[in-house]
Design an enzyme around this catalytic site. Sequence first.
Site, PDB file in Angstrom:
ATOM      1  CG  ASN A  67      -5.953  13.377   8.531  1.00 41.42           C
ATOM      2  OD1 ASN A  67      -6.704  14.197   9.050  1.00 41.42           O
ATOM      3  ND2 ASN A  67      -6.395  12.396   7.757  1.00 41.42           N
ATOM      4  NE  ARG A  93     -12.645  10.216  -9.928  1.00 41.10           N
ATOM      5  CZ  ARG A  93     -13.311  11.374  -9.789  1.00 41.10           C
ATOM      6  NH1 ARG A  93     -13.725  11.748  -8.594  1.00 41.10           N
ATOM      7  NH2 ARG A  93     -13.564  12.138 -10.838  1.00 41.10           N
ATOM      8  CG  ASP A  94      -8.867   8.050  -0.391  1.00 41.34           C
ATOM      9  OD1 ASP A  94      -8.215   8.812   0.352  1.00 41.34           O
ATOM     10  OD2 ASP A  94      -9.003   6.829  -0.161  1.00 41.34           O
ATOM     11  CB  ILE A  95      -7.594   3.449  -3.013  1.00 43.02           C
ATOM     12  CG1 ILE A  95      -7.715   2.155  -3.779  1.00 43.02           C
ATOM     13  CG2 ILE A  95      -7.240   3.188  -1.550  1.00 43.02           C
ATOM     14  CD1 ILE A  95      -6.395   1.421  -3.960  1.00 43.02           C
ATOM     15  CG  HIS A 139      -2.436  12.889   1.868  1.00 45.35           C
ATOM     16  ND1 HIS A 139      -1.338  12.370   2.500  1.00 45.35           N
ATOM     17  CD2 HIS A 139      -3.515  12.428   2.532  1.00 45.35           C
ATOM     18  CE1 HIS A 139      -1.730  11.617   3.517  1.00 45.35           C
ATOM     19  NE2 HIS A 139      -3.055  11.646   3.567  1.00 45.35           N
ATOM     20  CB  VAL A 169      -0.097   8.047   2.884  1.00 45.71           C
ATOM     21  CG1 VAL A 169       0.949   8.197   1.776  1.00 45.71           C
ATOM     22  CG2 VAL A 169      -0.970   6.817   2.623  1.00 45.71           C
ATOM     23  CG  HIS A 179      -8.017  13.485   3.109  1.00 37.61           C
ATOM     24  ND1 HIS A 179      -8.320  12.175   2.834  1.00 37.61           N
ATOM     25  CD2 HIS A 179      -6.925  13.467   3.917  1.00 37.61           C
ATOM     26  CE1 HIS A 179      -7.452  11.379   3.459  1.00 37.61           C
ATOM     27  NE2 HIS A 179      -6.593  12.145   4.125  1.00 37.61           N
TER      28      HIS A 179
HETATM   29  P1  AMP Z   1      -4.301   9.733   5.640  1.00 43.96           P
HETATM   30  O1  AMP Z   1      -4.927   8.701   6.544  1.00 43.96           O
HETATM   31  O2  AMP Z   1      -4.746  11.141   5.931  1.00 43.96           O
HETATM   32  O3  AMP Z   1      -2.793   9.594   5.606  1.00 43.96           O
HETATM   33  O4  AMP Z   1      -4.854   9.444   4.197  1.00 43.96           O
HETATM   34  C1  AMP Z   1      -4.288   8.492   3.346  1.00 43.96           C
HETATM   35  C2  AMP Z   1      -5.314   8.226   2.298  1.00 43.96           C
HETATM   36  O5  AMP Z   1      -4.686   7.575   1.219  1.00 43.96           O
HETATM   37  C3  AMP Z   1      -6.462   7.316   2.771  1.00 43.96           C
HETATM   38  O6  AMP Z   1      -7.702   8.000   2.621  1.00 43.96           O
HETATM   39  C4  AMP Z   1      -6.335   6.112   1.844  1.00 43.96           C
HETATM   40  O7  AMP Z   1      -7.593   5.562   1.490  1.00 43.96           O
HETATM   41  C5  AMP Z   1      -5.608   6.703   0.651  1.00 43.96           C
HETATM   42  N1  AMP Z   1      -4.875   5.737  -0.142  1.00 43.96           N
HETATM   43  C6  AMP Z   1      -4.052   4.756   0.288  1.00 43.96           C
HETATM   44  N2  AMP Z   1      -3.543   4.064  -0.739  1.00 43.96           N
HETATM   45  C7  AMP Z   1      -4.047   4.632  -1.869  1.00 43.96           C
HETATM   46  C8  AMP Z   1      -3.919   4.359  -3.259  1.00 43.96           C
HETATM   47  N3  AMP Z   1      -3.139   3.375  -3.720  1.00 43.96           N
HETATM   48  N4  AMP Z   1      -4.601   5.152  -4.138  1.00 43.96           N
HETATM   49  C9  AMP Z   1      -5.387   6.152  -3.693  1.00 43.96           C
HETATM   50  N5  AMP Z   1      -5.553   6.447  -2.383  1.00 43.96           N
HETATM   51  C10 AMP Z   1      -4.898   5.709  -1.489  1.00 43.96           C
END
Ligand code: AMP
Length: 114
Positions: free
Chosen positions: A87, A29-31, A100, A96, A102
């Site tokens: 993205n 799950r996204d944080i 990944h 990140v 979404h």
């Molecule tokens: P992006 O902006 O497409 O690179 O997405 C990165 C995603 O990672 C964002 O939606 C963040 O909320 C999510 N994220 C960052 N740190 C964590 C974490 N520790 N656990 C879960 N999701 C995370």
Amino acid sequence: MSECLFCKMVSGEIAPDKVYEDDDVLAFRDISPQAPHHLLVIPKEHIATLNDLEARHASLLGKMYLAVKAIAKQEGVSESGYRTVMNCNSDGGQTVYHIHLHMLAGRGMQWPPG
Ligand code: AMP
Ligand code: ZN
């Protein structure tokens, strides 16, 4: 030890809120959820961006989408629907640098995305 946040989740150094795992793929799950259901599906192999994909990754990408299908069923959103987004780099909104997918569900999505 990798400095990559998502590699740390794969290695277990950081424990994500895991929803799915197989030999090649992990999902959690996204944080900072942007929808009632917001999951991230990652390959266990570190691939920084879509630009770093190689031909040998073709089946891995397919496995990520098969994981989405399984997770949608698990979350009960297969029929109501969901959105998948990957993205790439700054204009794509990537923050990140470990690819990944979404998966967002549980509300109507807008088009085009912002
Ligand atoms: P992006 O902006 O497409 O690179 O997405 C990165 C995603 O990672 C964002 O939606 C963040 O909320 C999510 N994220 C960052 N740190 C964590 C974490 N520790 N656990 C879960 N999701 C995370
Ligand atoms: Zn990584």
